[in-house]
Design a protein around this motif. Structure first.
Motif, short mmCIF file in Angstrom:
data_model
loop_
_atom_site.label_atom_id
_atom_site.label_comp_id
_atom_site.label_asym_id
_atom_site.label_seq_id
_atom_site.Cartn_x
_atom_site.Cartn_y
_atom_site.Cartn_z
N ARG A 1 0.86 -1.18 0.00
CA ARG A 1 0.00 0.00 0.00
C ARG A 1 0.89 1.24 0.00
O ARG A 1 1.92 1.26 0.70
CB ARG A 1 -0.90 0.02 1.23
N ASP B 1 1.88 4.97 0.94
CA ASP B 1 1.64 6.06 1.89
C ASP B 1 1.90 7.38 1.16
O ASP B 1 3.06 7.71 0.88
CB ASP B 1 2.60 5.90 3.09
N PRO B 2 0.84 8.12 0.85
CA PRO B 2 1.04 9.35 0.08
C PRO B 2 1.64 10.49 0.90
O PRO B 2 2.03 11.50 0.35
CB PRO B 2 -0.38 9.71 -0.38
N THR B 3 1.72 10.32 2.23
CA THR B 3 2.32 11.37 3.06
C THR B 3 3.83 11.19 3.18
O THR B 3 4.52 12.08 3.65
CB THR B 3 1.70 11.42 4.48
N ARG B 4 4.32 10.01 2.81
CA ARG B 4 5.77 9.82 2.82
C ARG B 4 6.30 9.37 1.47
O ARG B 4 7.50 9.28 1.26
CB ARG B 4 6.19 8.78 3.87
N GLY B 5 5.39 9.02 0.57
CA GLY B 5 5.82 8.53 -0.73
C GLY B 5 6.50 7.18 -0.67
O GLY B 5 7.44 6.91 -1.40
N GLU B 6 6.01 6.31 0.24
CA GLU B 6 6.65 5.01 0.45
C GLU B 6 5.63 3.88 0.41
O GLU B 6 4.51 4.04 0.88
CB GLU B 6 7.32 4.96 1.83
N TRP B 7 6.07 2.74 -0.08
CA TRP B 7 5.25 1.54 -0.01
C TRP B 7 5.37 0.90 1.37
O TRP B 7 6.47 0.83 1.92
CB TRP B 7 5.69 0.50 -1.05
N VAL B 8 4.26 0.42 1.89
CA VAL B 8 4.25 -0.37 3.13
C VAL B 8 3.77 -1.77 2.74
O VAL B 8 2.85 -1.91 1.93
CB VAL B 8 3.30 0.26 4.18
N PHE C 1 -6.09 7.65 -3.32
CA PHE C 1 -5.51 7.51 -2.00
C PHE C 1 -5.29 6.08 -1.59
O PHE C 1 -4.48 5.81 -0.72
CB PHE C 1 -6.40 8.20 -0.97
N PHE C 2 -6.05 5.18 -2.17
CA PHE C 2 -5.93 3.80 -1.73
C PHE C 2 -5.21 2.98 -2.78
O PHE C 2 -5.71 2.00 -3.28
CB PHE C 2 -7.31 3.24 -1.38
N ARG C 3 -4.00 3.42 -3.08
CA ARG C 3 -3.20 2.70 -4.07
C ARG C 3 -2.59 1.48 -3.43
O ARG C 3 -1.89 1.55 -2.43
CB ARG C 3 -2.08 3.58 -4.59
N SER C 4 -2.86 0.33 -4.03
CA SER C 4 -2.25 -0.90 -3.53
C SER C 4 -1.75 -1.70 -4.71
O SER C 4 -2.05 -1.40 -5.87
CB SER C 4 -3.25 -1.71 -2.71
#
Lengths: 334, 334
Positions: free
Chosen positions: B5, B7-14, B77-80
């Motif tokens: 997923r 995280d658009p506030t950090r620009g990172e995949w979790v 927002f819900f990019r996965s």
């Protein structure tokens, strides 16, 4: 010794504070340096027999307003700078065993006002670019004193994570003409599955991209609330209410007072314009995966920066929803 | 379930991997799933009665080559995305109580060759952009199995920290016409105070900007060594020697087998050109501040990204220098 050194491979300042080796480490409750000074007793950090909320400068500060000049060179690979700034301790209550969850809404509301006061005063300083209000709670996250307290680091730079968030929000605003946090909150509300507490002015949710199983973000709904100092009386009251409900939910779900790191993200105080770009919110990262297992930050997290999570936000949010009281419980004394 | 997923506030995949909740947790030594399978005994992960070094796919992988499509939307927002990739376990030795420090140089050299083999094979896959070789050692960093082993995460993206390092090295190359890691190593050698082990081809030092008191980086001196797969036979041998000396030094200084996170940084395998930009090196982050106190990542680190360190790199490097044997000790068996 308070010094900053620049890491040219990450573009980040690292802070050195050597006197912190000597800091007080888990003293027995009867020698708690954060309790009020009892008549005839040993002098604690608070020279009074009673207090509601107290703030004082950390005796073992990570940043210090009188830090001396760098001993490295200002340029090249060994860039260093004085570790200027301020570190404060915020005592939540004189009661040694209190927690935010056990405090009255009224008391938490006063704490919100204290945070706002400190943000204003520290942020106005020439050498402070970011006021970071946080709490480390529980031995699992390394607390060295159990008495309920938070901390404030007034950094001489905008730290990496809030800095990155603001940078991305600025790009987002430019691209979409709207605020990242506003749109993100709207998307969460529209989806609804991860909402945990809905107050009048604040919304608490497990973000779609949570890095910790029970991570919760508490967002101010008003777009122009850039920092805790921007909150109206009604918003401060609502924040207290939402925080209490969330924290009661955490403790009810786990059956013990849940450890966490609480981190407040808000507008830097470096004189920039953060309208539509910063949004006051609080992030909670509890280390627990389950009642007896912790999430460790290990190879993937600290060596590569990639978080691995073993629970879906929708599932943990559902558990939290069921545990959060619709109305805060009996108000305990301050 | 393996899902990414954004995280658009950090620009990172979790990364989410829900089956990891069930992973084996600190079994007693006689039920170690990483020991060889003894004749007549229960079947372990290695169906042989003996092995030198073994590699197998993690049964509880953070990424999986057959991860299914996203259940979120690919945009907004819900990019996965599916959590595709490979997670391998690398058993260092059949001896349950071995450590890298206790293994012979020859054995470690073979391990370096295994790492090179895995980097090549996993990196050649279409869905793998970064091969991250690491080790979590000791309960202090959250290991769930004590048998000596490392891990490999073959990520479908370039993770944040190596990505940032490469981005900054690329800017540096453009600005200065030279390689960041080459110049940084030259500066450390010229200063000299933080050098810990000097081999023929590798240099180990506490970086000027260390985030952990006893953090050590082991750099390949040759600029064209972009990954572990680029090492010559002589370099692999020297790396084994330098690692053994460093780790013997760690253990001698603390008086016990020191926990650490080991993280290898090298060129991504996404088809890009990383000459002069990536440099093969290994970073060690031991959590210990002292023999009995740990460095916790708390508010400032996980909430703001700003590391606070209570010891100066020059001081900890001096202690390590005194503890490192000039020649590795008696070679133990494999």
């Amino acid at each position: 010794m308070n010094q900053l050194r620049l890491d040219p491979t990450r573009g980040e300042w690292v802070a050195y504070a050597t006197h912190r080796q000597e800091r007080t480490f888990l003293p027995p409750a009867e020698y708690c340096p954060l309790c009020p000074t009892k008549p005839g007793g040993f002098p604690t950090e608070v020279p009074r027999s009673s207090y509601e909320i107290a703030v004082f400068e950390n005796r073992f500060p990570s940043f210090s307003s009188d830090a001396e000049g760098p001993d490295g060179s200002p340029e090249g690979f060994f860039r260093s700078a004085p570790g200027r700034g301020v570190c404060e301790v915020v005592l939540y209550s004189e009661r040694h065993d209190a927690t935010l969850a056990s405090m009255s809404e009224r008391h938490i509301e006063n704490l919100v006002r204290v945070w706002a006061d400190r943000y204003g005063e520290l942020g106005a300083r020439e050498d402070v670019e970011y006021v970071f209000i946080f709490e480390n709670k529980g031995e699992a996250v390394g607390v060295t004193l159990h008495h309920p307290h938070g901390q404030i680091y007034a950094y001489p730079f905008v730290p990496p994570l809030p800095g990155r968030e603001i940078e991305l929000a600025r790009e987002y605003l430019k691209r979409n003409g709207s605020a990242l946090h506003t749109d993100l909150l709207a998307a969460e509300k529209s989806d609804g599955r991860r909402l945990v507490v809905e107050g009048e002015h604040f919304t608490a949710f497990v973000p779609f991209f949570a890095r910790y199983p029970y991570e919760v973000h508490v967002y101010a709904r008003r777009e122009s609330a850039l920092s805790v100092a921007d909150l109206s009386a009604g918003e401060s009251r609502d924040l207290a209410r939402v925080l209490k409900r969330l924290l009661l939910g955490y403790d009810a779900l786990f059956g013990f007072s849940l450890p966490y790191v609480m981190a407040m993200h808000q507008a830097p105080t470096d004189g920039g314009d953060y309208r539509g770009v910063a949004r006051f919110h609080i992030e909670f990262y509890p280390p627990n995966r389950t009642g007896d297992k912790l999430k460790y930050l290990a190879g993937s997290e600290v060596g590569a920066g990639a978080f691995i999570v073993d629970a879906l936000p929708e599932e943990t949010a559902a558990r939290l929803q069921a545990a959060v009281p619709s109305e805060p419980g009996t108000e305990e004394g301050t």
